[in-house]
Scaffold this motif. Structure first.
Motif, PDB file in Angstrom:
ATOM      1  N   ARG A 406       0.828  -1.212   0.000  1.00  0.00           N
ATOM      2  CA  ARG A 406       0.000   0.000   0.000  1.00  0.00           C
ATOM      3  C   ARG A 406       0.864   1.264   0.000  1.00  0.00           C
ATOM      4  NH1 ARG A 406      -1.437   3.192   4.003  1.00  0.00           N
ATOM      5  NH2 ARG A 406      -0.643   1.702   5.537  1.00  0.00           N
ATOM      6  N   TRP A 407       1.922   1.278   0.839  1.00  0.00           N
ATOM      7  CA  TRP A 407       2.747   2.476   0.913  1.00  0.00           C
ATOM      8  C   TRP A 407       3.471   2.721  -0.411  1.00  0.00           C
ATOM      9  CZ3 TRP A 407       8.024   3.027   0.255  1.00  0.00           C
ATOM     10  CH2 TRP A 407       8.789   1.859   0.239  1.00  0.00           C
ATOM     11  N   GLN A 408       3.887   1.638  -1.082  1.00  0.00           N
ATOM     12  CA  GLN A 408       4.550   1.799  -2.371  1.00  0.00           C
ATOM     13  C   GLN A 408       3.589   2.369  -3.410  1.00  0.00           C
ATOM     14  OE1 GLN A 408       5.804  -2.356  -2.699  1.00  0.00           O
ATOM     15  NE2 GLN A 408       7.947  -1.711  -2.511  1.00  0.00           N
ATOM     16  N   ILE A 409       2.358   1.891  -3.393  1.00  0.00           N
ATOM     17  CA  ILE A 409       1.352   2.377  -4.334  1.00  0.00           C
ATOM     18  C   ILE A 409       1.090   3.857  -4.118  1.00  0.00           C
ATOM     19  CG2 ILE A 409      -1.068   2.166  -5.014  1.00  0.00           C
ATOM     20  CD1 ILE A 409      -0.838  -0.834  -4.324  1.00  0.00           C
ATOM     21  N   GLU A 410       0.992   4.256  -2.858  1.00  0.00           N
ATOM     22  CA  GLU A 410       0.740   5.670  -2.553  1.00  0.00           C
ATOM     23  C   GLU A 410       1.861   6.557  -3.063  1.00  0.00           C
ATOM     24  OE1 GLU A 410       0.246   5.739   1.639  1.00  0.00           O
ATOM     25  OE2 GLU A 410      -1.845   5.034   1.595  1.00  0.00           O
ATOM     26  N   GLN A 411       3.098   6.076  -2.968  1.00  0.00           N
ATOM     27  CA  GLN A 411       4.237   6.882  -3.384  1.00  0.00           C
ATOM     28  C   GLN A 411       4.445   6.875  -4.895  1.00  0.00           C
ATOM     29  OE1 GLN A 411       6.182   8.802  -1.315  1.00  0.00           O
ATOM     30  NE2 GLN A 411       4.664   8.260   0.251  1.00  0.00           N
ATOM     31  N   VAL A 412       4.245   5.720  -5.516  1.00  0.00           N
ATOM     32  CA  VAL A 412       4.686   5.530  -6.898  1.00  0.00           C
ATOM     33  C   VAL A 412       3.572   5.694  -7.923  1.00  0.00           C
ATOM     34  CG1 VAL A 412       5.659   3.826  -8.496  1.00  0.00           C
ATOM     35  CG2 VAL A 412       6.609   4.061  -6.197  1.00  0.00           C
ATOM     36  N   ALA A 413       2.341   5.365  -7.556  1.00  0.00           N
ATOM     37  CA  ALA A 413       1.249   5.385  -8.541  1.00  0.00           C
ATOM     38  C   ALA A 413       1.122   6.730  -9.264  1.00  0.00           C
ATOM     39  CB  ALA A 413      -0.073   5.001  -7.874  1.00  0.00           C
ATOM     40  N   PRO A 414       1.170   7.874  -8.555  1.00  0.00           N
ATOM     41  CA  PRO A 414       1.069   9.149  -9.282  1.00  0.00           C
ATOM     42  C   PRO A 414       2.194   9.344 -10.299  1.00  0.00           C
ATOM     43  CG  PRO A 414       0.691   9.473  -6.926  1.00  0.00           C
ATOM     44  CD  PRO A 414       1.214   8.086  -7.095  1.00  0.00           C
ATOM     45  N   LEU A 415       3.412   8.870  -9.958  1.00  0.00           N
ATOM     46  CA  LEU A 415       4.530   9.021 -10.888  1.00  0.00           C
ATOM     47  C   LEU A 415       4.312   8.161 -12.140  1.00  0.00           C
ATOM     48  CD1 LEU A 415       7.543   8.698  -8.385  1.00  0.00           C
ATOM     49  CD2 LEU A 415       6.313  10.754  -9.063  1.00  0.00           C
ATOM     50  N   LEU A 416       3.870   6.935 -11.934  1.00  0.00           N
ATOM     51  CA  LEU A 416       3.652   6.063 -13.076  1.00  0.00           C
ATOM     52  C   LEU A 416       2.492   6.561 -13.949  1.00  0.00           C
ATOM     53  CD1 LEU A 416       4.168   2.462 -11.607  1.00  0.00           C
ATOM     54  CD2 LEU A 416       5.778   3.934 -12.818  1.00  0.00           C
ATOM     55  N   LEU A 417       1.482   7.101 -13.309  1.00  0.00           N
ATOM     56  CA  LEU A 417       0.352   7.628 -14.073  1.00  0.00           C
ATOM     57  C   LEU A 417       0.817   8.750 -14.998  1.00  0.00           C
ATOM     58  CD1 LEU A 417      -2.686   7.723 -14.664  1.00  0.00           C
ATOM     59  CD2 LEU A 417      -2.935   9.327 -12.743  1.00  0.00           C
ATOM     60  N   ARG A 418       1.652   9.637 -14.479  1.00  0.00           N
ATOM     61  CA  ARG A 418       2.170  10.723 -15.314  1.00  0.00           C
ATOM     62  C   ARG A 418       3.034  10.179 -16.434  1.00  0.00           C
ATOM     63  NH1 ARG A 418       2.554  13.583 -10.364  1.00  0.00           N
ATOM     64  NH2 ARG A 418       4.774  13.041 -10.119  1.00  0.00           N
ATOM     65  N   ALA A 419       3.855   9.169 -16.119  1.00  0.00           N
ATOM     66  CA  ALA A 419       4.732   8.603 -17.147  1.00  0.00           C
ATOM     67  C   ALA A 419       3.901   7.928 -18.255  1.00  0.00           C
ATOM     68  CB  ALA A 419       5.690   7.589 -16.515  1.00  0.00           C
ATOM     69  N   LEU A 420       2.855   7.239 -17.871  1.00  0.00           N
ATOM     70  CA  LEU A 420       2.018   6.540 -18.854  1.00  0.00           C
ATOM     71  C   LEU A 420       1.262   7.525 -19.751  1.00  0.00           C
ATOM     72  CD1 LEU A 420       0.495   3.672 -16.653  1.00  0.00           C
ATOM     73  CD2 LEU A 420       2.515   3.586 -18.135  1.00  0.00           C
ATOM     74  N   THR A 421       0.722   8.549 -19.150  1.00  0.00           N
ATOM     75  CA  THR A 421      -0.098   9.500 -19.926  1.00  0.00           C
ATOM     76  C   THR A 421       0.762  10.440 -20.749  1.00  0.00           C
ATOM     77  OG1 THR A 421      -0.222  10.913 -17.958  1.00  0.00           O
ATOM     78  CG2 THR A 421      -2.042   9.386 -18.334  1.00  0.00           C
ATOM     79  N   SER A 422       1.903  10.880 -20.215  1.00  0.00           N
ATOM     80  CA  SER A 422       2.752  11.828 -20.965  1.00  0.00           C
ATOM     81  C   SER A 422       3.372  11.142 -22.177  1.00  0.00           C
ATOM     82  CB  SER A 422       3.843  12.399 -20.063  1.00  0.00           C
ATOM     83  OG  SER A 422       4.702  11.380 -19.602  1.00  0.00           O
ATOM     84  N   ALA A 423       3.782   9.877 -22.014  1.00  0.00           N
ATOM     85  CA  ALA A 423       4.408   9.172 -23.134  1.00  0.00           C
ATOM     86  C   ALA A 423       3.390   8.920 -24.241  1.00  0.00           C
ATOM     87  CB  ALA A 423       4.994   7.851 -22.654  1.00  0.00           C
ATOM     88  N   THR A 424       2.176   8.599 -23.835  1.00  0.00           N
ATOM     89  CA  THR A 424       1.119   8.363 -24.831  1.00  0.00           C
ATOM     90  C   THR A 424       0.777   9.637 -25.588  1.00  0.00           C
ATOM     91  OG1 THR A 424       0.228   6.605 -23.445  1.00  0.00           O
ATOM     92  CG2 THR A 424      -1.211   7.481 -25.166  1.00  0.00           C
ATOM     93  N   ALA A 425       0.736  10.730 -24.829  1.00  0.00           N
ATOM     94  CA  ALA A 425       0.409  12.021 -25.463  1.00  0.00           C
ATOM     95  C   ALA A 425       1.511  12.445 -26.425  1.00  0.00           C
ATOM     96  CB  ALA A 425       0.218  13.078 -24.388  1.00  0.00           C
TER      97      ALA A 425
END
Length: 425
Positions: A406-425
């Motif tokens: 859970r703690w890893q998800i809280e820290q990392v999920a926002p970063l991965l979301l940005r990486a996934l969406t920015s690369a796609t864009a």
């Protein structure tokens, strides 16, 4: 007064010499003897029953360590178990004389176990009936707290100011009787483990990471035993040199023969036949024992029966029909190697590059290794096959599926979301 405080007050445990100058950091205090001396080795059921009763009556967490004979014996069984608990003192238990420690494990059920690098010792402890329901891993705690060196000796020295002896970590612990210097070393390994745990808990609390650490510890304690490796012969050192399927069959046959011999003789496989010798035989495909003796690892010291044994294994591999030869490489269960992403899927490569950079920056800010913040494999999997609709919930679900806490998800999920969406864009 804690063990560490008592040790500091006992001048017999210090080296001789005057105090250092005021402008020099004090040298670590060498621990020369366990507080109550070297405990007697417990090797009978009656003595074990006394230890079980003493540790059941003790209080607080239990420091636990185990010594194996890696490199000497077959497998990873425990040849000595060390414990320490307030009110019980220290104990050294011989699993050869007491092969079933289930009664001790039951007596400690519900108590917190303190181990250093727990995943190394838990398999051999489980084999003899000991498994914690709650633990504190001082090595992992040191990683999360940002210590650059997390070996037990380095942690005890940097956190508590004491120097542990380092000379017997790689000895043959199956030796009987165990020499007193080895037993002294083993007892000292748990002497200050409780104090180290308490100091690290305070540091993690100060950094706001204590709940993160507890999640990690709970994950280790609840993890099932690792399944057996598939095709372990493929991990033979130097395997990258072997290209042809027939040669792979030789590696497999020699590896399996060596493993059977090692298990029967209870000796480390590497002492039966080295990996280098297996690879040389696979590459050369010798036609007979005379040719085999010319290869490195099969020299004049090897007896005729041994040579015939290895040659028979080679001949079996050479006689296999084509359909029974091993396939080159193992089935790929995850993403391809990152070096091939740019050619296979440039968008995925861009996602991975952005994700890696973000995770690296966050790990640096949190003062912890990247692999403890989130495993590289998890990052690769999410970037290779991202959610079709990369929303915050979808990314969190993906991380959960891959075992992130859970703690890893809280820290990392926002970063991965940005990486996934920015690369796609």
């Amino acid at each position: 007064m804690t063990d560490a405080q008592e040790t500091a007050a006992d001048t017999s445990l210090r080296t001789t010499g005057g105090a250092p100058p005021d402008d020099v950091a004090p040298a670590p205090i060498p621990l020369l003897e366990p507080r109550e001396g070297i405990p007697p080795v417990v090797a009978s059921n009656d003595a074990l029953a006394q230890v079980v009763a003493a540790f059941a009556a003790g209080t607080g967490p239990v420091a636990v360590d185990a010594e194996r004979a890696s490199g000497y014996r077959y497998g990873q069984r425990a040849y000595l178990v060390q414990l320490r608990r307030d009110g019980a003192g220290s104990a050294l238990i011989d699993p050869v004389g007491c092969p079933d420690l289930t009664s001790l494990g039951e007596a400690l059920r519900g108590s917190e176990w303190i181990l250093h690098a727990a995943t190394q010792d838990l398999p051999c402890l489980r084999e003899i009936g000991m498994a914690p329901t709650e633990l504190f891993d001082t090595e992992l705690a040191g990683r999360l707290a940002g210590f650059p060196r997390v070996g037990l000796g380095a942690m005890v020295e940097n956190v508590l100011g004491y120097a542990l002896e380092k000379g017997h970590s790689a000895v043959d612990w199956s030796t009987r009787p165990l020499p007193d210097p080895w037993l002294r070393y083993a007892a000292l390994d748990v002497e200050l483990l409780i104090d180290l745990r308490n100091a690290l808990e305070e540091e993690l609390e100060r950094q706001g990471k204590l709940e993160w650490a507890q999640e990690e510890f709970d994950a280790i304690a609840s993890a099932p035993p690792a399944p057996p490796r598939k095709d372990p012969w493929r991990r033979t050192s130097g395997m990258h040199k072997v290209r042809r399927r027939r040669q792979m069959a030789v590696v497999r046959e020699l590896w399996n023969t060596r493993d059977q011999v090692a298990q029967r003789r209870d000796i480390s496989p590497g002492k039966v036949l080295g990996d280098g010798a297996i690879i040389e035989a696979a590459l050369s495909l010798p036609p007979n024992t005379q040719a085999l003796t010319t290869l490195p690892g099969f020299g004049h010291r090897m007896g005729r029966r041994q040579l015939e044994q290895w040659q028979a294994a080679i001949d079996r591999a050479k006689a296999l029909p084509e359909a029974e030869l091993p396939q080159p490489g193992q089935p790929l269960l995850g993403p391809p190697p990152p070096r091939s992403w740019a050619d296979k899927d440039p968008v995925a490569a861009a996602r991975l590059s952005a994700a890696r950079a973000a995770v690296s920056e966050l790990a640096e800010r949190l003062h912890m290794p990247q692999e403890n913040l989130i495993t590289p494999d998890t990052v690769r999997r999410v970037c290779w096959e991202p959610p079709k609709n990369p929303t915050p919930d979808a990314v969190e679900d993906a991380l959960t599926t891959y075992g992130a806490r859970r703690w890893q998800i809280e820290q990392v999920a926002p970063l991965l979301l940005r990486a996934l969406t920015s690369a796609t864009a």
